[in-house]
Design an enzyme around this catalytic site. Structure first.
Site, PDB file in Angstrom:
ATOM      1  N   ASN A  97      -7.994   4.954  -2.414  1.00 52.49           N
ATOM      2  CA  ASN A  97      -7.463   3.692  -1.927  1.00 52.49           C
ATOM      3  C   ASN A  97      -6.792   2.911  -3.059  1.00 52.49           C
ATOM      4  OD1 ASN A  97      -6.881   1.651  -0.134  1.00 52.49           O
ATOM      5  ND2 ASN A  97      -9.002   1.175   0.373  1.00 52.49           N
ATOM      6  N   CYS A 144       0.818  -1.217   0.000  1.00 52.03           N
ATOM      7  CA  CYS A 144       0.000   0.000   0.000  1.00 52.03           C
ATOM      8  C   CYS A 144       0.848   1.262   0.000  1.00 52.03           C
ATOM      9  CB  CYS A 144      -0.953   0.004   1.191  1.00 52.03           C
ATOM     10  SG  CYS A 144      -0.143  -0.125   2.799  1.00 52.03           S
ATOM     11  N   HIS A 179      -2.351   1.008   7.142  1.00 54.95           N
ATOM     12  CA  HIS A 179      -2.630   1.073   5.705  1.00 54.95           C
ATOM     13  C   HIS A 179      -2.380   2.484   5.181  1.00 54.95           C
ATOM     14  CE1 HIS A 179      -4.265   0.021   1.871  1.00 54.95           C
ATOM     15  NE2 HIS A 179      -5.347   0.748   2.000  1.00 54.95           N
TER      16      HIS A 179
END
Length: 457
Positions: free
Chosen positions: A402, A88, A380
């Protein structure tokens, strides 16, 4: 067993207590406190059913009260997908740069090769692990640092400085120059093999140094390990290109061809001031003093690379800077604890799940307590791209871009309330020109060094 009891007792004596087992009397009292009748019996029937706790605790009073409209939003387009990998931080670092690439080349869509950067990240982490093992070869295998190194020699995880280290050394390439593979999309098995080889190799190097092997012998042994790592990566991910040819179509329908090296491409697409002097990681960590710079020892992916460094700031200061960046059309690398998140609606709020009412228990902790007890931490990374404000320009809610694909959340985006920001947002990488004077001044202070195994990291 006696040793354990003595250890527990020693810790309690200072508080005027002694270690106590659960007696039959205690057990009877505890069991009597649970009366399975009336509402409790109904709850037990529900909770023993097929629906999970999270679904049952969903706070339906929030339905329809939080929308996905924003006063200010960075001009971003397209959603990426990290698949079954922990990359991520890499995706987010690149997602922040993507709008500039699309504007530069006048194209509707673009993505970097995360596979290319991932290859070099794991390779460099492998070398750093071996160097760390050799540097601590004189310590016991049970030494805390040594244990930390061997527990996970290399992993997918990281933060922005790791992307910067790799990009500066190896450059970046478009996705077509080194496409994803099954092992870049689902990394666990390849990492398992790499880590097994590194643990075996690290142990071998420790033994060699303990037995008095020459520097040349140790260096050659280390190089042999890295050759094996390179082989595994090349077989699973493919070999990174030394140069590439990229064909693309502009918004005007014109087909163009670009021939470059990865470093040339990186230099052509990064902002002019893309460096750690201009782009600063700011963080909200209420367990430590604000307006202080902190550096995490050995938290990098290459021997010569920069460590993770951040400036600790109050949330209200971070929010003002973030709003300024969004108004300036600059997305930010950000990371958080992805909790109290309704994935079906793509909305985060501290009251999204009411576990306390469901179970009739108290779960209250503030952010500091959650961090210190390991109940919460940054897990994250996503790009911070939008903010909605009230008539006084105070933030009401925010939005992430995202990297879980377009079907996750709200068409790939995640909306979170300002209250959620306070509780679960941790880090942002932002251009220093958006910081206030006090924050900029604090950047000149000497960093406080923290260990990589610190509770926060």
């Amino acid at each position: 067993m006696k040793h354990i009891i003595l250890t527990l007792t020693a810790g309690l004596v200072a508080c005027g207590l002694s270690a106590q087992e659960i007696t039959r009397t205690d057990l009877k009292e505890i069991q009597a406190s649970f009366k399975c009748e009336g509402e409790t019996a109904a709850l037990q029937n529900i909770l023993r059913g097929e629906s999970n706790v999270q679904k049952l605790a969903l706070n339906r009073s929030l339905d329809g009260k939080i929308d996905h409209y924003f006063t200010y939003r960075v001009n971003v387009k397209g959603i990426t997908d990290q698949k079954q990998s922990g990359r991520c931080w890499m995706f987010t670092s690149m997602n922040v740069l993507r709008p500039g690439v699309m504007a530069k080349y006048n194209i509707d869509k673009f993505d970097f090769s995360h596979n290319y950067s991932y290859f070099w990240d794991i390779f460099e982490k492998s070398n750093l692990f071996l160097e760390n093992v050799m540097a601590t070869a004189g310590r016991e295998i049970t030494d805390r640092d040594v244990e930390f190194f061997f527990k996970s020699p290399v992993g997918d995880g990281g933060v922005w400085n790791l992307f910067y280290n790799i990009a500066e050394k190896y450059g970046v390439v478009p996705q077509d120059a080194m496409p994803e593979t099954a092992h870049s999309n689902d990394t666990k098995y390849m990492r398992m093999i790499v880590n097994k080889r590194l643990r075996a190799g690290g142990y071998e190097l420790r033994e060699m140094l303990a037995s008095g092997a020459s520097g040349k012998e140790v260096t050659e042994a280390k190089k042999a390990i890295l050759k094996d790592v390179y082989r595994v990566l090349a077989l699973c991910l493919g070999e990174p290109p030394a140069s590439f040819e990229w064909r693309y179509e502009t918004k005007d329908g014109e087909i163009r061809t670009l021939e470059m090296t990865p470093s040339e491409f990186y230099d052509s697409i990064k902002p002019d001031d893309y460096d750690p002097d201009s782009y600063i990681m700011i963080m909200n960590d209420p367990t430590r003093e604000y307006y202080k710079v902190y550096e995490i020892a050995n938290y990098r992916n290459s021997v010569e690379g920069m460590n993770w460094v951040y400036l600790n700031l109050p949330n209200d200061v971070i929010k003002k800077a973030a709003i300024a960046s969004i108004k300036g059309n600059e997305a930010m690398y950000a990371s958080c604890d992805v909790v109290m998140y309704n994935s079906a609606d793509g909305i985060c709020d501290p009251e999204m799940y009411d576990y306390e009412s469901l179970f009739g228990i108290d779960l209250e902790m503030d952010k500091k307590a959650r961090i210190l007890t390991r109940d919460s931490g940054s897990a994250h990374a996503m790009a911070l791209i939008a903010v909605d404000v009230d008539e006084n320009e105070n933030p009401v809610k925010w939005q992430f871009e995202n990297s879980w694909g377009p079907s996750a959340g709200h068409e790939g985006y995640m909306t979170f309330t300002d209250r959620w920001f306070d509780e679960y947002m941790f880090r942002i990488v932002i251009n220093r020109r958006y910081l206030d004077d006090r924050s900029v001044k604090a950047l000149d202070t000497e960093p406080v060094l923290l260990p990589a195994w610190d509770y926060m990291f």
